[in-house]
Design a protein around this motif. Structure first.
Motif, PDB file in Angstrom:
ATOM      1  N   UNK A  60      -7.586  -2.876  20.036  1.00  0.00           N
ATOM      2  CA  UNK A  60      -6.768  -1.632  20.193  1.00  0.00           C
ATOM      3  C   UNK A  60      -7.688  -0.587  21.268  1.00  0.00           C
ATOM      4  N   UNK A  61      -6.663   0.050  22.146  1.00  0.00           N
ATOM      5  CA  UNK A  61      -7.473   0.967  22.763  1.00  0.00           C
ATOM      6  C   UNK A  61      -8.195   2.032  22.415  1.00  0.00           C
ATOM      7  N   UNK A 103     -20.014   8.260  16.987  1.00  0.00           N
ATOM      8  CA  UNK A 103     -19.889   9.909  17.035  1.00  0.00           C
ATOM      9  C   UNK A 103     -20.054  10.322  18.458  1.00  0.00           C
ATOM     10  N   UNK A 104     -21.012   9.708  19.130  1.00  0.00           N
ATOM     11  CA  UNK A 104     -21.211  10.128  20.735  1.00  0.00           C
ATOM     12  C   UNK A 104     -20.315   9.855  21.617  1.00  0.00           C
ATOM     13  N   UNK A 119     -13.454   4.095  23.174  1.00  0.00           N
ATOM     14  CA  UNK A 119     -13.769   4.680  24.632  1.00  0.00           C
ATOM     15  C   UNK A 119     -14.576   5.708  24.632  1.00  0.00           C
ATOM     16  N   UNK A 120     -14.789   6.421  25.896  1.00  0.00           N
ATOM     17  CA  UNK A 120     -15.709   7.456  25.923  1.00  0.00           C
ATOM     18  C   UNK A 120     -14.884   8.668  25.986  1.00  0.00           C
ATOM     19  N   UNK A 121     -14.765   9.706  25.023  1.00  0.00           N
ATOM     20  CA  UNK A 121     -13.964  10.798  24.854  1.00  0.00           C
ATOM     21  C   UNK A 121     -13.937  11.824  26.129  1.00  0.00           C
ATOM     22  N   UNK A 122     -15.159  11.894  26.509  1.00  0.00           N
ATOM     23  CA  UNK A 122     -15.369  12.781  27.698  1.00  0.00           C
ATOM     24  C   UNK A 122     -14.690  12.186  29.163  1.00  0.00           C
ATOM     25  N   UNK A 123     -14.920  10.713  29.067  1.00  0.00           N
ATOM     26  CA  UNK A 123     -14.324  10.271  30.330  1.00  0.00           C
ATOM     27  C   UNK A 123     -12.841  10.286  29.911  1.00  0.00           C
ATOM     28  N   UNK A 138     -11.572  13.875  31.181  1.00  0.00           N
ATOM     29  CA  UNK A 138     -11.661  14.068  32.573  1.00  0.00           C
ATOM     30  C   UNK A 138     -10.496  13.358  33.234  1.00  0.00           C
ATOM     31  N   UNK A 139     -10.203  12.104  32.859  1.00  0.00           N
ATOM     32  CA  UNK A 139      -9.093  11.434  33.464  1.00  0.00           C
ATOM     33  C   UNK A 139      -7.948  11.934  33.093  1.00  0.00           C
ATOM     34  N   UNK A 140      -7.714  12.485  31.704  1.00  0.00           N
ATOM     35  CA  UNK A 140      -6.350  13.148  31.291  1.00  0.00           C
ATOM     36  C   UNK A 140      -6.142  14.336  32.307  1.00  0.00           C
ATOM     37  N   UNK A 141      -7.256  15.201  32.313  1.00  0.00           N
ATOM     38  CA  UNK A 141      -6.895  16.547  33.013  1.00  0.00           C
ATOM     39  C   UNK A 141      -6.527  15.934  34.782  1.00  0.00           C
ATOM     40  N   UNK A 142      -7.293  14.871  35.203  1.00  0.00           N
ATOM     41  CA  UNK A 142      -6.982  14.340  36.464  1.00  0.00           C
ATOM     42  C   UNK A 142      -5.575  14.058  36.844  1.00  0.00           C
ATOM     43  N   UNK A 143      -5.138  13.180  35.631  1.00  0.00           N
ATOM     44  CA  UNK A 143      -3.616  12.734  35.623  1.00  0.00           C
ATOM     45  C   UNK A 143      -2.796  13.917  35.558  1.00  0.00           C
TER      46      UNK A 143
END
Length: 526
Positions: free
Chosen positions: A143-144, A168-169, A277-281, A284-289
């Motif tokens: 699952x993603x 956690x990171x 996945x990496x939450x920060x990435x 950032x991807x969500x803000x760009x989209x």
């Protein structure tokens, strides 16, 4: 117990009891082979007994020896013995006096070499691969973004801390830890129970069901990782309904569970990176989209607004749209009066044509004709009813005559049936009497044969039957020894006797006549 031999033995060889001889052999073997190392193949292994001990044999191409693993020694093994595994056993040889057998009591057990373990792994790998447990088509994608992660590992090692820290990171989610042993006796059963336990959780239950499982352990030798090559664990991993990540050992360590898992991670930290996945990435991807979506929406609205204006300019005015329908309405209203007048004239002409055919004389003729038809039909019906009544009366008369003659016929049939029954009864009595005479003759013949074969007829001719103290017939003279109690049966009774050394009785026993009604045992003359 009295011996057949006298105290004067022909030799000075010492006598041993069975227990003394078995004990001496046991002490000699245990002193001579108190510490041995035996290399052989395990045969007849069925797992530990209910007592915790394990019994099997060690064999090579020419011999075999029984072996036993006590419960305490079995618990200290770093690997689980299996059928066909070549091992080196260290222990001592002892005997089991109860069945005159010897066996090796194993104090330590180790594989005959890494090559043997690898050969066993390869054989098991081929077997499980043939069943389709390693097929890539049956593996599910991870699952993603899982909400709950289940971790099966030791709660005290560095592995669980690395996994929790990495999750956690990257993306903090809820983690369920099922504590198990990852090495030693019972580790395989605990890990299998953990995988099956996570799969048994119901969605929406009091304990959240994991979306992905991680089975993790740190690095180690082949023996340390041996439980992850167990067939039961591989089947549990392949049968898991929850996607499973295997993170056993380092990147160079491969176990059979790695092939059965849906994903294989090189390290436990790598398993945590695969799971979330990496939450920060993602942010950032969500803000760009989101920015791209807003720009696209503004541009789309501008384009739609311009298109609407262009289409509005091309539409005709309201007067132009209603001009043609208004003209058609006016023309229809003008022609409505003329149409009503023409329709009224047409209806009047049609009514006049129909009225010309309606005259009273025609109706009167039709009524007379229909009345005559009704009279004729009534007359035919009356004649038909009379004929039916006559035929019914004839049938009733015939049936009455038949019923009057019925009693005489029935009486005749009863007399004939009674005669037949009497005749059959006489024949049955005669047949039963004949069978009884035949059976009596057969019984008498058998009785005569039995009397002619009885040994009592032989005794009547002067012979005697000799029995021992147990009542069994004595068939040979060699079976009689001096002082042996005997019973001699004559035609008129039995006599007790004692055999002498030269065939003469040592004392004359008193003759005891057989009592009336005393049962006699019938022996065999042969």
């Amino acid at each position: 117990m009295t011996s057949f031999f006298d105290s004067e033995s022909p030799s000075n060889v010492a006598e041993y009891s069975v227990s003394e001889l078995s004990g001496s052999i046991k002490r000699t073997i245990e002193q001579t082979f108190e510490h041995v190392r035996v290399r052989g193949e395990i045969s007849g292994y069925r797992g530990p007994h209910s007592s915790g001990h394990a019994y099997f044999t060690l064999k090579d191409d020419r011999a075999r020896i029984d072996a036993v693993l006590w419960k305490g020694t079995f618990a200290r093994l770093k690997f689980r013995p299996e059928e066909g595994m070549e091992v080196i056993a260290t222990g001592r040889v002892t005997t089991f006096p109860g069945s005159s057998k010897y066996q090796v009591v194993i104090d330590a057990l180790e594989p005959a070499g890494a090559g043997a373990l690898m050969a066993l792994i390869e054989e098991r790998k081929r077997k499980l691969a043939a069943e389709g447990l390693f097929d890539a088509g049956r593996k599910r994608p991870l699952p993603f973004m899982p909400k709950v992660i289940g971790v099966v590992t030791s709660p005290t090692g560095a592995v669980i801390r690395d996994i929790l820290h990495r999750i956690a990171d990257r993306f903090p989610v809820h983690v369920l830890v099922w504590p198990v042993r990852v090495q030693g006796d019972g580790a395989c059963e605990e890990i299998v129970a953990a995988i099956e336990g996570f799969n048994a959780l119901q969605p929406g239950g009091p304990i959240a069901r994991p979306d992905v499982l991680i089975v993790a352990r740190g690095g180690g030798s082949l023996e340390d990782l041996w439980c992850f090559n167990d067939e039961a664990m591989v089947r549990a991993a392949a049968g898991s309904a929850i996607p499973l990540i295997s993170a056993v050992g380092h990147e160079t360590d491969w176990t059979l569970i790695d092939h059965a898992a849906d994903q294989r991670a090189p390290t436990p930290t790598g398993a945590a990176e695969m799971a979330v996945p990496v939450k920060a990435d993602l942010e950032a991807q969500l803000a760009s989209l989101s920015a791209r979506l807003k720009g696209a929406a503004v541009r789309q609205m501008d384009n739609r607004r311009q298109t609407l204006r262009s289409l509005a300019r091309a539409l005709p005015s309201l007067d132009q749209l209603l001009a043609l329908p208004r003209r058609r309405f006016d023309e229809a209203a003008a022609g409505l009066g003329r149409g009503l007048q023409m329709n009224t004239a047409n209806k009047r002409r049609s009514f006049e044509r129909s009225a010309a055919h309606l005259r009273p004389d025609l109706l009167t003729a039709r009524i007379v004709d229909r009345r005559q038809r009704v009279v004729d039909a009534v007359n035919r019906a009356e004649r038909i009813v009379e004929r039916q009544v006559h035929r019914g009366a004839a049938r009733v008369a015939s049936a009455d005559a038949s019923l009057r003659a019925l009693p005489s016929r029935l009486i005749g049939q009863v007399h004939r049936a009674s005669d037949r029954v009497s005749a059959m009864s006489r024949r049955a009595d005669a047949a039963i009497a004949a069978d009884l005479r035949r059976l009596k003759s057969a019984v008498a013949a058998q009785d005569r044969v039995l009397q002619s074969l009885s040994y009592r007829n032989v005794l009547q001719r002067g012979f005697a039957l000799v029995r021992d103290a147990a009542g069994e017939p004595v068939k040979q003279a060699a079976a009689v020894h001096s002082g042996m109690a005997l019973s001699v049966e004559f035609a008129d009774g039995r006599v007790a006797a004692v055999a002498g050394e030269d065939g003469t009785p040592s004392q004359a026993p008193k003759k005891r006549p057989a009592r009336a009604g005393e049962p006699t045992k019938q022996g065999s003359l042969f």
